[in-house]
Design a protein around this motif. Structure first.
Motif, PDB file in Angstrom:
ATOM      1  N   UNK A  74     -22.159 -10.288 102.777  1.00 63.95           N
ATOM      2  CA  UNK A  74     -21.071 -10.371 103.479  1.00 63.95           C
ATOM      3  C   UNK A  74     -20.413 -11.691 103.328  1.00 63.95           C
ATOM      4  N   UNK A  75     -19.024 -11.629 103.791  1.00 66.47           N
ATOM      5  CA  UNK A  75     -18.295 -13.003 103.848  1.00 66.47           C
ATOM      6  C   UNK A  75     -19.069 -13.716 104.945  1.00 66.47           C
ATOM      7  N   UNK A  76     -18.688 -15.101 104.526  1.00 63.53           N
ATOM      8  CA  UNK A  76     -19.077 -16.184 105.737  1.00 63.53           C
ATOM      9  C   UNK A  76     -18.357 -15.789 107.063  1.00 63.53           C
ATOM     10  N   UNK A  77     -19.336 -15.799 107.811  1.00 67.11           N
ATOM     11  CA  UNK A  77     -18.672 -15.452 109.424  1.00 67.11           C
ATOM     12  C   UNK A  77     -18.822 -14.245 109.782  1.00 67.11           C
ATOM     13  N   UNK A  78     -19.124 -13.215 108.843  1.00 72.05           N
ATOM     14  CA  UNK A  78     -19.414 -11.946 109.395  1.00 72.05           C
ATOM     15  C   UNK A  78     -20.849 -11.762 110.369  1.00 72.05           C
ATOM     16  N   UNK A  79     -20.891 -11.000 111.334  1.00 79.72           N
ATOM     17  CA  UNK A  79     -21.833 -11.040 112.217  1.00 79.72           C
ATOM     18  C   UNK A  79     -22.954 -10.070 111.660  1.00 79.72           C
ATOM     19  N   UNK A  80     -23.982 -10.810 111.168  1.00 79.84           N
ATOM     20  CA  UNK A  80     -25.000  -9.782 110.384  1.00 79.84           C
ATOM     21  C   UNK A  80     -25.930  -9.059 111.259  1.00 79.84           C
ATOM     22  N   UNK A 122     -35.612  -0.156 108.958  1.00 82.54           N
ATOM     23  CA  UNK A 122     -35.550  -0.071 107.775  1.00 82.54           C
ATOM     24  C   UNK A 122     -35.399  -1.539 107.323  1.00 82.54           C
ATOM     25  N   UNK A 123     -35.470  -1.638 105.812  1.00 83.32           N
ATOM     26  CA  UNK A 123     -35.351  -3.035 105.255  1.00 83.32           C
ATOM     27  C   UNK A 123     -34.146  -3.335 104.953  1.00 83.32           C
ATOM     28  N   UNK A 124     -33.639  -4.488 105.601  1.00 89.76           N
ATOM     29  CA  UNK A 124     -32.129  -4.880 105.490  1.00 89.76           C
ATOM     30  C   UNK A 124     -32.272  -6.247 105.218  1.00 89.76           C
ATOM     31  N   UNK A 125     -31.658  -6.631 103.799  1.00 92.86           N
ATOM     32  CA  UNK A 125     -31.603  -8.140 103.242  1.00 92.86           C
ATOM     33  C   UNK A 125     -30.012  -8.422 102.977  1.00 92.86           C
ATOM     34  N   UNK A 126     -29.768  -9.576 103.702  1.00 90.17           N
ATOM     35  CA  UNK A 126     -28.409 -10.287 103.532  1.00 90.17           C
ATOM     36  C   UNK A 126     -28.286 -11.362 102.668  1.00 90.17           C
ATOM     37  N   UNK A 127     -27.065 -11.311 102.156  1.00 89.98           N
ATOM     38  CA  UNK A 127     -26.772 -12.619 101.555  1.00 89.98           C
ATOM     39  C   UNK A 127     -25.310 -13.004 101.633  1.00 89.98           C
ATOM     40  N   UNK A 128     -24.907 -14.108 101.828  1.00 97.34           N
ATOM     41  CA  UNK A 128     -23.517 -14.494 101.932  1.00 97.34           C
ATOM     42  C   UNK A 128     -22.994 -14.797 100.601  1.00 97.34           C
ATOM     43  N   UNK A 129     -21.669 -14.355 100.414  1.00 97.54           N
ATOM     44  CA  UNK A 129     -20.858 -14.865  99.288  1.00 97.54           C
ATOM     45  C   UNK A 129     -19.261 -15.184  99.925  1.00 97.54           C
ATOM     46  N   UNK A 131     -16.427 -13.694  98.631  1.00 95.97           N
ATOM     47  CA  UNK A 131     -15.474 -12.977  98.604  1.00 95.97           C
ATOM     48  C   UNK A 131     -15.145 -12.369 100.227  1.00 95.97           C
ATOM     49  N   UNK A 132     -14.166 -11.562 100.296  1.00100.87           N
ATOM     50  CA  UNK A 132     -13.691 -11.187 101.520  1.00100.87           C
ATOM     51  C   UNK A 132     -13.937  -9.769 101.914  1.00100.87           C
ATOM     52  N   UNK A 133     -14.827  -9.282 101.061  1.00 98.28           N
ATOM     53  CA  UNK A 133     -15.325  -7.701 101.799  1.00 98.28           C
ATOM     54  C   UNK A 133     -16.672  -7.758 101.419  1.00 98.28           C
ATOM     55  N   UNK A 134     -17.427  -6.609 102.130  1.00 97.07           N
ATOM     56  CA  UNK A 134     -18.958  -6.585 102.111  1.00 97.07           C
ATOM     57  C   UNK A 134     -19.316  -5.626 101.111  1.00 97.07           C
ATOM     58  N   UNK A 135     -20.366  -6.077 100.411  1.00 95.18           N
ATOM     59  CA  UNK A 135     -21.106  -5.221  99.341  1.00 95.18           C
ATOM     60  C   UNK A 135     -22.346  -4.565  99.757  1.00 95.18           C
ATOM     61  N   UNK A 136     -22.483  -3.154 100.080  1.00 96.01           N
ATOM     62  CA  UNK A 136     -23.576  -2.570 100.846  1.00 96.01           C
ATOM     63  C   UNK A 136     -24.097  -1.731  99.937  1.00 96.01           C
ATOM     64  N   UNK A 137     -25.503  -1.899  99.477  1.00 94.34           N
ATOM     65  CA  UNK A 137     -26.119  -1.008  98.551  1.00 94.34           C
ATOM     66  C   UNK A 137     -27.480  -0.412  99.096  1.00 94.34           C
ATOM     67  N   UNK A 138     -27.799   0.714  98.878  1.00 94.83           N
ATOM     68  CA  UNK A 138     -28.945   1.370  99.601  1.00 94.83           C
ATOM     69  C   UNK A 138     -29.824   2.086  98.608  1.00 94.83           C
ATOM     70  N   UNK A 139     -31.107   2.087  98.461  1.00 95.17           N
ATOM     71  CA  UNK A 139     -31.811   2.667  97.866  1.00 95.17           C
ATOM     72  C   UNK A 139     -32.959   3.368  98.761  1.00 95.17           C
ATOM     73  N   UNK A 140     -33.372   4.805  98.492  1.00 87.64           N
ATOM     74  CA  UNK A 140     -34.215   5.265  99.208  1.00 87.64           C
ATOM     75  C   UNK A 140     -35.315   5.656  97.972  1.00 87.64           C
ATOM     76  N   UNK A 282     -21.331   0.766  98.458  1.00 91.77           N
ATOM     77  CA  UNK A 282     -20.052   0.821  98.860  1.00 91.77           C
ATOM     78  C   UNK A 282     -19.692  -0.772  99.078  1.00 91.77           C
ATOM     79  N   UNK A 283     -18.156  -0.951  98.836  1.00 91.63           N
ATOM     80  CA  UNK A 283     -17.491  -1.873  99.455  1.00 91.63           C
ATOM     81  C   UNK A 283     -16.839  -1.433 100.674  1.00 91.63           C
ATOM     82  N   UNK A 284     -16.966  -2.575 101.535  1.00 94.75           N
ATOM     83  CA  UNK A 284     -16.446  -2.106 103.129  1.00 94.75           C
ATOM     84  C   UNK A 284     -15.367  -3.418 103.514  1.00 94.75           C
ATOM     85  N   UNK A 285     -14.435  -2.873 104.054  1.00 96.00           N
ATOM     86  CA  UNK A 285     -13.550  -4.037 104.653  1.00 96.00           C
ATOM     87  C   UNK A 285     -14.194  -4.442 106.058  1.00 96.00           C
TER      88      UNK A 285
END
Length: 514
Positions: A74-80, A122-129, A131-140, A282-285
């Motif tokens: 997530x971009x810096x400042x996004x509410x996790x 579920x397991x949710x792991x965040x990392x800041x970067x 860039x100005x968009x979110x990169x969200x990946x999911x594995x089942x 996905x990439x998310x705005x």
């Protein structure tokens, strides 16, 4: 938040029901390598048909939708905290809608939460970067393949390979051994992610992180690139094959990463994933919450219904196999006539039973008469229709080896004549089959839609207090097809493949990397 919820829900549904292009291409290549008419080709054709059905039905590819694991940048400042809240809401809805099986179980009480939410899930792991968009990946990642994960502490002694030292060659041996030990229990042919270094926790995390890489990518580290290529070439010489039936393809992908370690520890961690490699991104705005791009969907799409030469599904027989129709109650005489390699088509009633049922039956009477009956190792995805009647949304087999401590005793105690699952069972069950007159039937792992179509009605359910996956479902089936892989004469295809693959593993004992 409403748009973000829709985006997360769509990601979950697509991941559960629609395999990405890079995985489809790997399965297609495996089909090309198999000889038509073999059990491996039959299995791959069934897998291909199941992928098509799941896509068309928007239903789970495999009934075990695993533990949802999100990796989010997530971009810096996004509410996790808000994102986590939305993900949990989307998970609960996807479970209610039958796109996920309720898999979150209290480790102390055994109670299923029913909505895939609970402590740690579920397991949710965040990392800041930057860039100005979110990169969200999911594995089942389902439990069958999760149970075949393995971690090595070097130096160590490995069956068939001898000493594995603290060097690239020792790592090579560990990875080959990890593929051997999985056999067909992890729904081979599979994919592996390998983590070199770290501690026990970070090593496993690195291994699982490798599964988020594209199947087609090239490792930027030259040593790891060569190792990946070596493993892909030589793991497929072990002859384990699809479902552990033997064949040309045992491994569909191998990705390796390395991190630093402390001097006293040298871990090699392997995350094994089944052919049903449900991983999307996905990439998310972050402002609108809308999806701007789907990941893992680049490159050529393939038609898994081809090549025509391999178009034999599980409803067809191996060219050298008999086809036998069974309907319970089954007599001992009927069972004694069956031999390893026979293809069985089941009509009538079967009863599901997994871990909780087997534990229960050891100390209690059965809620139904199991004499002459078939127990199916399966935790289905179930929903009620508008009339309140249960219907099956997904119903492939679970890994049978977990029931090894119970199975033989239960067969003798209740007169069960056949057990059906995937991956085979061990010597205790094999001995019971011989003494009691029973068989083990191997269904195609992950083929949840293919087998759901064979189930014509739900006749009842017992012990629903154990949760939907662990209850005893009474299912009426037609042409429910599986392969006899353990018979009442002491023969086991799984034992034979294990032995032959161990012999082949030994050829990789000598050093390769200096």
């Amino acid at each position: 938040m409403e748009k973000l919820f829709e985006s997360m829900y769509k990601l979950i549904v697509e991941t559960s029901t629609n395999l990405p292009k890079d995985v489809r291409r790997a399965i297609y290549e495996a089909k090309l390598k198999e000889n038509a008419g073999t059990r491996a080709a039959m299995s791959l054709a069934t897998i291909s048909e199941n992928i098509r059905m799941a896509d068309e039905n928007v239903s789970p590819i495999c009934q075990d939708t695993g533990l949802p694991t999100f990796k989010i940048k997530v971009p810096v400042g996004v509410n996790q905290l808000k994102i986590k809240e939305v993900i949990k809401e989307a998970i609960a809805k996807a479970t209610k809608d039958g796109k996920l099986r309720p898999n979150s179980v209290d480790s102390l009480t055994g109670e299923n939460s029913g909505d895939n939410l609970g402590e740690g899930t579920p397991v949710i792991k965040f990392e800041q970067w930057e860039k100005d968009f979110m990169d969200v990946r999911l594995i089942l990642k389902g439990g069958g393949c999760e149970n075949k994960n393995i971690q090595y502490s070097l130096p160590c002694e490995l069956e068939g390979l001898g000493r594995a030292g603290r060097d690239l060659d020792g790592i090579r041996k560990c990875i080959l051994h990890s593929v051997y030990q999985a056999q067909g229990q992890g729904c081979s042919a599979g994919f592996i992610g390998v983590g070199i270094g770290g501690d026990r926790t970070s090593g496993y995390e690195l291994a699982k992180e490798q599964l988020f890489r594209s199947v087609d990518d090239v490792n930027p580290n030259e040593d790891l690139r060569k190792l990946e290529e070596y493993i892909m070439e030589n793991a497929n010489k072990l002859g384990i094959g699809t479902m552990g039936f033997g064949g040309e393809t045992t491994l569909l992908g191998c990705k390796i990463g390395a991190i630093n370690r402390i001097p006293a520890s040298f871990f090699v961690s392997v995350a094994y994933n089944c052919w049903a490699f449900r991983r999307l991104g996905v990439y998310i705005d972050p402002e609108s919450g809308e999806i701007t791009k789907w990941l893992y969907q680049d490159g050529e799409d393939v038609d898994l219904s081809n090549p025509p030469a391999n178009e034999e599904t599980a409803a067809s027989s191996d060219s050298e196999s008999r086809v036998v129709t069974l309907e319970a109650p089954i007599t001992e005489e009927q069972i004694r006539e069956l031999k390893v390699g026979d293809v069985v088509r089941i009509n009538g009633i079967i009863y599901t039973g997994r871990d909780a049922i087997h534990k229960y039956l050891m100390d209690h009477d059965s809620p139904v008469d199991l004499n002459g009956q078939i127990i199916y190792h399966c935790g289905p995805v179930m929903l009620k229709d508008e009339n309140g009647n249960w219907e099956v949304k997904a119903a492939g087999p679970t890994t049978s080896i977990r029931e090894e401590p119970y199975q033989g005793d239960i067969m003798k105690k209740f007169g069960v004549r056949a057990v059906m699952g995937k991956g085979g069972m061990g010597p205790k069950t094999l001995q019971a089959l011989k003494e009691h007159g029973g068989v083990y039937l191997n269904a195609i792992g992950g083929a949840a839609q293919y087998y759901a179509e064979c189930i014509k009605s739900v006749e009842g359910v017992d012990l629903l207090e154990f949760g939907i996956p662990e209850a005893m479902w009474h299912l009426r089936v037609e042409n429910f097809t599986a392969v006899v892989t353990m018979d009442s004469h002491g023969n086991s295809l799984h034992e034979d493949v294990d032995k032959s693959s161990l012999e082949k593993l030994a050829q990789f004992k000598e050093p390769v990397f200096k």
